[in-house]
Scaffold this motif. Sequence first.
Motif, PDB file in Angstrom:
ATOM      1  N   ASP A  17       0.812  -1.220   0.000  1.00 60.09           N
ATOM      2  CA  ASP A  17       0.000   0.000   0.000  1.00 60.09           C
ATOM      3  C   ASP A  17       0.844   1.268   0.000  1.00 60.09           C
ATOM      4  O   ASP A  17       0.303   2.376  -0.107  1.00 60.09           O
ATOM      5  N   SER A  18       2.161   1.141   0.149  1.00 58.79           N
ATOM      6  CA  SER A  18       3.060   2.311   0.100  1.00 58.79           C
ATOM      7  C   SER A  18       3.476   2.647  -1.329  1.00 58.79           C
ATOM      8  O   SER A  18       4.182   3.639  -1.539  1.00 58.79           O
ATOM      9  N   PHE A  19       3.058   1.854  -2.283  1.00 59.76           N
ATOM     10  CA  PHE A  19       3.507   2.007  -3.670  1.00 59.76           C
ATOM     11  C   PHE A  19       3.248   3.416  -4.195  1.00 59.76           C
ATOM     12  O   PHE A  19       4.141   4.050  -4.770  1.00 59.76           O
ATOM     13  N   GLY A  20       2.042   3.935  -4.031  1.00 54.74           N
ATOM     14  CA  GLY A  20       1.695   5.257  -4.561  1.00 54.74           C
ATOM     15  C   GLY A  20       2.559   6.354  -3.980  1.00 54.74           C
ATOM     16  O   GLY A  20       3.009   7.251  -4.698  1.00 54.74           O
ATOM     17  N   GLU A  24       5.110   8.610  -6.146  1.00 46.83           N
ATOM     18  CA  GLU A  24       4.838  10.055  -6.188  1.00 46.83           C
ATOM     19  C   GLU A  24       6.064  10.869  -5.816  1.00 46.83           C
ATOM     20  O   GLU A  24       6.304  11.947  -6.383  1.00 46.83           O
ATOM     21  N   HIS A  25       6.859  10.368  -4.885  1.00 44.94           N
ATOM     22  CA  HIS A  25       8.013  11.130  -4.398  1.00 44.94           C
ATOM     23  C   HIS A  25       9.325  10.696  -5.039  1.00 44.94           C
ATOM     24  O   HIS A  25      10.407  11.038  -4.542  1.00 44.94           O
ATOM     25  N   GLY A  26       9.244   9.982  -6.158  1.00 45.59           N
ATOM     26  CA  GLY A  26      10.436   9.658  -6.929  1.00 45.59           C
ATOM     27  C   GLY A  26      11.376   8.694  -6.250  1.00 45.59           C
ATOM     28  O   GLY A  26      12.572   8.647  -6.577  1.00 45.59           O
ATOM     29  N   LEU A  27      10.870   7.908  -5.305  1.00 46.55           N
ATOM     30  CA  LEU A  27      11.706   6.939  -4.605  1.00 46.55           C
ATOM     31  C   LEU A  27      11.822   5.629  -5.376  1.00 46.55           C
ATOM     32  O   LEU A  27      12.741   4.841  -5.131  1.00 46.55           O
ATOM     33  N   ILE A  28      10.887   5.415  -6.275  1.00 50.00           N
ATOM     34  CA  ILE A  28      10.959   4.300  -7.230  1.00 50.00           C
ATOM     35  C   ILE A  28      10.617   4.842  -8.611  1.00 50.00           C
ATOM     36  O   ILE A  28       9.918   5.854  -8.731  1.00 50.00           O
ATOM     37  N   GLU A  29      11.124   4.183  -9.631  1.00 50.90           N
ATOM     38  CA  GLU A  29      10.860   4.580 -11.012  1.00 50.90           C
ATOM     39  C   GLU A  29      10.313   3.390 -11.794  1.00 50.90           C
ATOM     40  O   GLU A  29      10.684   2.243 -11.531  1.00 50.90           O
ATOM     41  N   VAL A  45      12.548   5.086   4.652  1.00 54.81           N
ATOM     42  CA  VAL A  45      11.226   5.635   4.370  1.00 54.81           C
ATOM     43  C   VAL A  45      10.217   4.920   5.266  1.00 54.81           C
ATOM     44  O   VAL A  45      10.197   3.688   5.325  1.00 54.81           O
ATOM     45  N   ILE A  46       9.407   5.715   5.961  1.00 51.55           N
ATOM     46  CA  ILE A  46       8.383   5.158   6.842  1.00 51.55           C
ATOM     47  C   ILE A  46       7.017   5.652   6.370  1.00 51.55           C
ATOM     48  O   ILE A  46       6.815   6.849   6.161  1.00 51.55           O
ATOM     49  N   THR A  47       6.097   4.726   6.181  1.00 53.64           N
ATOM     50  CA  THR A  47       4.720   5.050   5.828  1.00 53.64           C
ATOM     51  C   THR A  47       3.811   4.412   6.882  1.00 53.64           C
ATOM     52  O   THR A  47       4.279   3.633   7.721  1.00 53.64           O
ATOM     53  N   PHE A 254      19.076   9.581   0.742  1.00 47.74           N
ATOM     54  CA  PHE A 254      19.839  10.146  -0.360  1.00 47.74           C
ATOM     55  C   PHE A 254      19.286   9.512  -1.635  1.00 47.74           C
ATOM     56  O   PHE A 254      19.277   8.277  -1.754  1.00 47.74           O
ATOM     57  N   TYR A 255      18.813  10.326  -2.549  1.00 51.71           N
ATOM     58  CA  TYR A 255      18.478   9.768  -3.849  1.00 51.71           C
ATOM     59  C   TYR A 255      19.765   9.244  -4.492  1.00 51.71           C
ATOM     60  O   TYR A 255      20.871   9.676  -4.144  1.00 51.71           O
ATOM     61  N   SER A 256      19.632   8.318  -5.430  1.00 49.21           N
ATOM     62  CA  SER A 256      20.795   7.626  -5.990  1.00 49.21           C
ATOM     63  C   SER A 256      21.851   8.592  -6.518  1.00 49.21           C
ATOM     64  O   SER A 256      23.055   8.409  -6.285  1.00 49.21           O
TER      65      SER A 256
END
Length: 392
Positions: A17-20, A24-29, A45-47, A254-256
């Motif tokens: 359920d954290s997928f969206g 949305e925040h560019g943590l996955i592409e 990341v905590i949801t 840190f983003y990649s």
Amino acid sequence: MNLLIDSALYTQGAFGDSFGFLLEHGLIEVKQYLKSYKVVFVGEVITPYHHFIALPKNFEDHTQENISLTINLLKTFRGLKRKEKLLIENKSFETGKEIESEFYYWKKLYGFFMDYITYEFYYPRQKLFIHSSRPKLGRVNPMLTDINRGRYGNGITYQIKDFATNEIRDVYYTVLKSLQEKYASTTESRKIAEMEEFLKRKGIAFKQIAYDDKQVITTLRTTQFNPVYELVIKTLLAYIENSSIQVKNKINVFYSKAFEYVYQYMLQAVLDSSTGLKPINWTEPSYKTLHPDLIHTRFIGDAKYYNLKDYLRKPFEKELYAYNVANHNAQINLVMIPSEQNAYLSTLTHSPFNLEVITISLQDIYNDFITGKKDCLAFIDSVIHKRTDNIR
């Protein structure tokens, strides 16, 4: 806790359920729509549904040591900037809006603790006079001592400060210590310890307590405090109010692309690199200026945050050819890829030039950065000696 690897591919189901939120925040592409998604961060990341930790590229072992390394990297380099911009992304979100992160409140409350404002918060101005035959922490008042000896007998009159029990002061200290454990650097923890010792010598008793959020919020909202403490109280109130929000998302990563620079920064520090001082015989090519990541008296190198499985697909034209030409083939050239262990991978050749490709343990790099040891440099020296012997 859900463990991920930076740049690894996962199906949508891995994020639940954290997928969206992650998308949305560019943590996955998206790599292949509805089939595979690429993680593009290192950090936490905590949801409301999951707690994700993404380890750096090329990490495979889901050990506590690797998790601790990732958290320590976030703490140690949270203030690192490139082009005046922080590399870390640290945010918190309530449903529908962004709120201040815990790290924001840590910096505020730490600053207050080290400042005169909170010194007075802990060390109040109110003074009492006590006549005692036993030594007290305070200033001797000779005039009142003479007067009080006639009233109360032998002893000394001390002027002391009134350290009445103060629950809000204890709440402040409890919050400070909780955030210190999560976000403080070694230097900040040392400074807090020094301030604690200083205040203890003044008679302050520090106490961490269990407190009820609603009760403390009511007290902070309804009690009149000295105006000098207003900013401290407002910050403490905002933190406790935000902490009481149940449905919340937190990003501390840190983003990649940003982590690539963190890795480069660490390597430059532990390998005694001087990027601005090129070898005397260095000749820049006519078509561009070269900027090796690592310049040492014994080698030239680049820090490459690559996937190991992909490195052979990289052309390495600059590292294999341009650096060697500019340096007249005078030093060994290295490409260094972070991993869980130190290892020699291969020698790429464009006769008469060579390029050594190695992995470097990210744990060793971090340990050297913190302790000042030279284990990474010793490993690179061993590679240089072996390759030099082979050439001979």
